[in-house]
Write a protein that holds these residues in place. Structure first.
Motif, PDB file in Angstrom:
ATOM      1  N   LEU A  80     136.043  96.670  44.605  1.00 23.29           N
ATOM      2  CA  LEU A  80     135.852  95.537  43.694  1.00 23.29           C
ATOM      3  C   LEU A  80     137.114  94.704  43.542  1.00 23.29           C
ATOM      4  O   LEU A  80     137.038  93.483  43.370  1.00 23.29           O
ATOM      5  N   SER A  81     138.267  95.335  43.637  1.00 29.39           N
ATOM      6  CA  SER A  81     139.520  94.567  43.596  1.00 29.39           C
ATOM      7  C   SER A  81     139.650  93.710  44.854  1.00 29.39           C
ATOM      8  O   SER A  81     140.146  92.580  44.799  1.00 29.39           O
ATOM      9  N   ALA A  82     139.204  94.221  45.978  1.00 27.50           N
ATOM     10  CA  ALA A  82     139.207  93.425  47.209  1.00 27.50           C
ATOM     11  C   ALA A  82     138.232  92.259  47.087  1.00 27.50           C
ATOM     12  O   ALA A  82     138.535  91.139  47.508  1.00 27.50           O
ATOM     13  N   VAL A  83     137.060  92.506  46.490  1.00 30.33           N
ATOM     14  CA  VAL A  83     136.099  91.422  46.254  1.00 30.33           C
ATOM     15  C   VAL A  83     136.722  90.382  45.332  1.00 30.33           C
ATOM     16  O   VAL A  83     136.572  89.174  45.549  1.00 30.33           O
ATOM     17  N   ALA A  84     137.442  90.832  44.306  1.00 24.76           N
ATOM     18  CA  ALA A  84     138.115  89.898  43.396  1.00 24.76           C
ATOM     19  C   ALA A  84     139.088  89.012  44.158  1.00 24.76           C
ATOM     20  O   ALA A  84     139.196  87.806  43.884  1.00 24.76           O
ATOM     21  N   ALA A  85     139.779  89.590  45.145  1.00 23.52           N
ATOM     22  CA  ALA A  85     140.696  88.786  45.966  1.00 23.52           C
ATOM     23  C   ALA A  85     139.922  87.756  46.782  1.00 23.52           C
ATOM     24  O   ALA A  85     140.384  86.612  46.950  1.00 23.52           O
ATOM     25  N   GLY A  86     138.749  88.136  47.276  1.00 26.52           N
ATOM     26  CA  GLY A  86     137.909  87.187  48.004  1.00 26.52           C
ATOM     27  C   GLY A  86     137.426  86.058  47.112  1.00 26.52           C
ATOM     28  O   GLY A  86     137.428  84.888  47.502  1.00 26.52           O
ATOM     29  N   LEU A  87     137.007  86.401  45.901  1.00 23.10           N
ATOM     30  CA  LEU A  87     136.550  85.388  44.953  1.00 23.10           C
ATOM     31  C   LEU A  87     137.692  84.440  44.576  1.00 23.10           C
ATOM     32  O   LEU A  87     137.493  83.220  44.489  1.00 23.10           O
ATOM     33  N   ALA A  88     138.869  84.991  44.367  1.00 26.85           N
ATOM     34  CA  ALA A  88     140.025  84.154  44.023  1.00 26.85           C
ATOM     35  C   ALA A  88     140.366  83.209  45.170  1.00 26.85           C
ATOM     36  O   ALA A  88     140.707  82.037  44.942  1.00 26.85           O
TER      37      ALA A  88
END
Length: 192
Positions: A80-88
């Motif tokens: 989910l932290s990696a997904v957060a980086a993608g969203l950012a």
């Protein structure tokens, strides 16, 4: 008409949305879109395969931004932290153009079952792109798919709030995305 225009895609999207709003999606032709954009029909087909594609113009870019952000996330972070980086990463590329046209785009899509189905496929494509990027990081398939779906849900929620704030709004998309993903993370934890 110029043979090459650096902003042709944006011009086609803006022209198409104007025409779809004014006269309806079904009544609008590619020739009319090209004329309204001040470009040629052949230029239209260099950018889009048909008029439906105009409504999904940013999907490939958005999926690429998600996957680049996920790939660039520090090693060892949670899925989910990696997904957060993608969203950012995707949020950093959103412009006032995106914010201004999004409500009109949604209104046009709401008028047609075909376009609604296409929009749903767009979300599936974004989730697949994120899941693939997570799997490339070594994340288990089921975990990658779940994290990607949560990323799409967070994007939908945050993007809706961002565009509702209006073209001159104060809302920051990156913050909205981070907060939406955190709410979803909390909700999943409560599932038990």
């Amino acid at each position: 008409m110029s043979r090459w225009e650096p902003d042709a895609r944006e011009r086609f999207v803006a022209a198409a949305l104007e025409l779809f709003t004014d006269q309806g999606y079904d009544e609008t032709t590619v020739a009319q879109i090209a004329e309204r954009a001040g470009l040629t029909k052949s230029t239209f087909f260099r950018h889009f395969s048909d008029k439906r594609e105009v409504l999904a113009a940013g999907q490939e870019t958005l999926s690429r931004l998600f996957t680049e952000g996920i790939a660039a996330a520090p090693s060892g972070v949670s899925p989910l932290s990696a997904v957060a980086a993608g969203l950012a990463n995707a949020a950093s590329a959103m412009t006032p153009f995106n914010r201004e046209l999004a409500p009109r785009l949604e209104a046009v899509i709401a008028t047609s079952k075909e376009l609604q189905a296409r929009a749903a496929l767009k979300q599936v494509g974004m989730a697949l792109a994120m899941a693939d990027a997570l799997r490339a990081r070594g994340v288990d398939t089921q975990v990658a798919s779940t994290a990607a779906e949560l990323g799409v849900l967070a994007f939908k929620e945050a993007f809706a709030v961002w565009i509702a704030d209006g073209p001159d709004g104060e809302a920051d998309l990156a913050t909205l995305l981070r907060d939406a993903l955190e709410r979803l993370r909390s909700a999943v934890a409560q599932l038990g």
